[in-house]
Write a protein that holds these residues in place. Structure first.
Motif, PDB file in Angstrom:
ATOM      1  N   ARG A   1      54.913  72.196  54.275  1.00 55.04           N
ATOM      2  CA  ARG A   1      55.810  71.213  55.214  1.00 55.04           C
ATOM      3  C   ARG A   1      57.382  71.554  55.277  1.00 55.04           C
ATOM      4  N   GLY A   2      57.580  72.470  54.976  1.00 59.69           N
ATOM      5  CA  GLY A   2      58.880  73.353  54.428  1.00 59.69           C
ATOM      6  C   GLY A   2      59.072  73.993  56.600  1.00 59.69           C
ATOM      7  N   THR A   3      57.772  74.877  56.496  1.00 62.17           N
ATOM      8  CA  THR A   3      57.690  75.706  58.077  1.00 62.17           C
ATOM      9  C   THR A   3      57.774  73.896  59.897  1.00 62.17           C
ATOM     10  N   LEU A   4      57.774  72.636  59.101  1.00 64.10           N
ATOM     11  CA  LEU A   4      57.042  72.152  59.821  1.00 64.10           C
ATOM     12  C   LEU A   4      58.080  70.452  60.206  1.00 64.10           C
ATOM     13  N   GLU A   5      59.756  71.198  58.633  1.00 63.03           N
ATOM     14  CA  GLU A   5      61.017  70.248  58.892  1.00 63.03           C
ATOM     15  C   GLU A   5      61.198  70.413  60.559  1.00 63.03           C
ATOM     16  N   PRO A   6      62.062  69.328  60.937  1.00 60.70           N
ATOM     17  CA  PRO A   6      62.783  69.658  62.449  1.00 60.70           C
ATOM     18  C   PRO A   6      63.778  70.350  62.196  1.00 60.70           C
ATOM     19  N   GLY A   7      64.354  71.415  63.407  1.00 58.70           N
ATOM     20  CA  GLY A   7      64.920  72.687  63.535  1.00 58.70           C
ATOM     21  C   GLY A   7      64.366  73.823  63.046  1.00 58.70           C
ATOM     22  N   THR A   8      63.493  73.727  61.940  1.00 59.01           N
ATOM     23  CA  THR A   8      62.750  75.055  61.899  1.00 59.01           C
ATOM     24  C   THR A   8      62.868  76.079  62.505  1.00 59.01           C
ATOM     25  N   LEU A   9      63.171  77.677  63.056  1.00 57.90           N
ATOM     26  CA  LEU A   9      62.882  78.577  63.984  1.00 57.90           C
ATOM     27  C   LEU A   9      61.159  79.012  63.258  1.00 57.90           C
ATOM     28  N   VAL A  10      60.598  78.734  64.757  1.00 58.96           N
ATOM     29  CA  VAL A  10      59.925  79.304  63.748  1.00 58.96           C
ATOM     30  C   VAL A  10      58.566  80.613  65.077  1.00 58.96           C
ATOM     31  N   HIS A  11      57.427  81.506  64.546  1.00 59.12           N
ATOM     32  CA  HIS A  11      56.818  81.848  65.491  1.00 59.12           C
ATOM     33  C   HIS A  11      56.229  81.456  65.291  1.00 59.12           C
ATOM     34  N   ALA A  12      55.359  81.724  66.730  1.00 57.81           N
ATOM     35  CA  ALA A  12      54.462  80.439  67.057  1.00 57.81           C
ATOM     36  C   ALA A  12      53.206  81.481  68.000  1.00 57.81           C
ATOM     37  N   ARG A  13      51.672  81.088  67.717  1.00 55.54           N
ATOM     38  CA  ARG A  13      51.058  82.148  68.339  1.00 55.54           C
ATOM     39  C   ARG A  13      50.272  79.928  68.706  1.00 55.54           C
ATOM     40  N   TRP A  14      49.537  80.097  69.647  1.00 57.08           N
ATOM     41  CA  TRP A  14      48.761  79.164  70.503  1.00 57.08           C
ATOM     42  C   TRP A  14      47.487  79.668  71.543  1.00 57.08           C
ATOM     43  N   ARG A  15      46.401  78.345  70.438  1.00 57.04           N
ATOM     44  CA  ARG A  15      45.620  79.269  71.268  1.00 57.04           C
ATOM     45  C   ARG A  15      44.234  78.162  71.547  1.00 57.04           C
ATOM     46  N   GLY A  16      44.303  78.082  73.031  1.00 57.59           N
ATOM     47  CA  GLY A  16      43.424  75.864  73.175  1.00 57.59           C
ATOM     48  C   GLY A  16      42.181  77.012  74.667  1.00 57.59           C
ATOM     49  N   ARG A  17      40.857  76.760  74.564  1.00 60.50           N
ATOM     50  CA  ARG A  17      39.693  76.137  75.913  1.00 60.50           C
ATOM     51  C   ARG A  17      40.587  76.313  77.534  1.00 60.50           C
ATOM     52  N   LEU A  18      41.455  75.207  77.240  1.00 57.97           N
ATOM     53  CA  LEU A  18      41.972  75.156  78.564  1.00 57.97           C
ATOM     54  C   LEU A  18      43.865  75.124  78.465  1.00 57.97           C
ATOM     55  N   PRO A  19      44.440  75.100  79.419  1.00 60.15           N
ATOM     56  CA  PRO A  19      46.094  75.322  79.569  1.00 60.15           C
ATOM     57  C   PRO A  19      46.553  73.800  79.184  1.00 60.15           C
ATOM     58  N   GLU A  20      45.472  73.248  79.604  1.00 59.47           N
ATOM     59  CA  GLU A  20      45.422  71.360  79.173  1.00 59.47           C
ATOM     60  C   GLU A  20      45.311  70.779  78.372  1.00 59.47           C
ATOM     61  N   HIS A  21      44.911  71.246  77.300  1.00 58.43           N
ATOM     62  CA  HIS A  21      44.404  70.871  76.081  1.00 58.43           C
ATOM     63  C   HIS A  21      45.701  70.957  74.924  1.00 58.43           C
ATOM     64  N   LEU A  22      44.968  69.810  73.662  1.00 59.46           N
ATOM     65  CA  LEU A  22      46.982  70.523  73.077  1.00 59.46           C
ATOM     66  C   LEU A  22      46.263  71.601  72.368  1.00 59.46           C
ATOM     67  N   GLY A  23      44.995  71.930  72.248  1.00 61.75           N
ATOM     68  CA  GLY A  23      45.072  73.953  71.511  1.00 61.75           C
ATOM     69  C   GLY A  23      45.882  73.369  69.577  1.00 61.75           C
ATOM     70  N   HIS A  24      45.495  74.553  69.390  1.00 64.35           N
ATOM     71  CA  HIS A  24      46.205  75.330  68.444  1.00 64.35           C
ATOM     72  C   HIS A  24      47.190  76.145  68.359  1.00 64.35           C
ATOM     73  N   PHE A  25      48.511  75.447  66.975  1.00 65.05           N
ATOM     74  CA  PHE A  25      49.260  76.064  66.334  1.00 65.05           C
ATOM     75  C   PHE A  25      49.416  77.162  65.502  1.00 65.05           C
ATOM     76  N   THR A  26      49.687  78.225  65.161  1.00 63.53           N
ATOM     77  CA  THR A  26      49.380  79.142  64.170  1.00 63.53           C
ATOM     78  C   THR A  26      50.917  79.230  64.085  1.00 63.53           C
ATOM     79  N   LEU A  27      51.209  78.567  62.730  1.00 64.10           N
ATOM     80  CA  LEU A  27      53.147  78.936  62.557  1.00 64.10           C
ATOM     81  C   LEU A  27      53.525  79.889  62.076  1.00 64.10           C
TER      82      LEU A  27
END
Length: 240
Positions: free
Chosen positions: A45-71
């Motif tokens: 919950r705290g990580t997903l508050e608006p204004g939180t600075l995160v280190h994000a890793r995005w993975r998706g099969r194709l660039p145009e896909h929604l994909g998944h974040f690890t935050l």
């Protein structure tokens, strides 16, 4: 596809039973959305508050896909303002404007840096003036910079007092006086004369709102921005 970047959480929405879709402003990949598994959990919950600075890793099969974040949370700014409703409203408004105004996946590193700088200024007594200046910077970053340095008619820079609602260019008091009802007031603190304060900030919010609606959003401001204006106006009225 797999990339890592710094990101600022702009918003989240529920997805499925326990996940969420987060929209971030990333430094090198722009406004970008992705699924966060377990994003509705207490732990996240705290990580997903608006204004939180995160280190994000995005993975998706194709660039145009929604994909998944690890935050991974780096710094949560909203928690600093839980006892300051106006500053918190400014933070949420800025995040909402960025989400509404930026094209998806278009990098704006200067805007990323500027948003973090704004968050750092929101605990300053002049936070409201800083917020108005940030919105002017947002306009400039998106291709509609206001020309507030000299008069559009005479070229002079003595006592600039108005702004043309059509061109975004400043006008001196003497030139603009006959047309004042058709011009937008230019606050002193934006004209290089110091002098902020509630009335000047209200004029500044009106000024930026006009150009954001007409030249960036092509429609109404996000509700969070209107709530900021209302909250600020109400606080000013109570203190009068």
């Amino acid at each position: 596809m797999d990339w890592s970047d710094q990101g600022i959480v702009l918003s989240t929405r529920p997805q499925g039973e326990g996940s969420a879709v987060a929209t971030l402003l990333t430094r090198e990949h722009g406004r970008h959305a992705g699924m966060v598994m377990g994003g509705r959990s207490t732990r996240q919950r705290g990580t997903l508050e608006p204004g939180t600075l995160v280190h994000a890793r995005w993975r998706g099969r194709l660039p145009e896909h929604l994909g998944h974040f690890t935050l991974e949370s780096v710094k949560g700014y909203a928690a600093n303002f839980f006892d300051d409703a106006q500053a918190l409203a400014a933070l949420i408004s800025a995040c909402a404007l960025v989400e509404a105004a930026l094209p998806e996946r278009e990098a704006h590193p200067a805007l990323f840096d500027g948003l973090l700088a704004l968050f750092d200024l929101l605990d300053n007594p002049a936070w409201a003036e800083s917020y108005v200046r940030w919105e002017i910077g947002l306009l400039a970053e998106l291709g509609f910079g206001l020309d507030l340095d000299r008069c559009a008619v005479s070229g002079a820079n003595d006592y600039l007092a108005y702004v043309s609602p059509r061109t975004g260019r400043a006008v001196t008091a003497s030139v603009g006086e006959p047309y004042r009802d058709r011009l937008l007031p230019l606050p002193d603190f934006l004209a290089g004369r110091g002098g902020g304060g509630p009335s000047a900030v209200s004029d500044g919010l009106r000024l930026t709102a006009h150009f954001l609606e007409r030249h960036v959003l092509n429609g109404p401001l996000p509700p969070a921005r209107e709530r900021l204006r209302e909250r600020y106006a109400n606080a000013v009225a109570r203190s009068a």
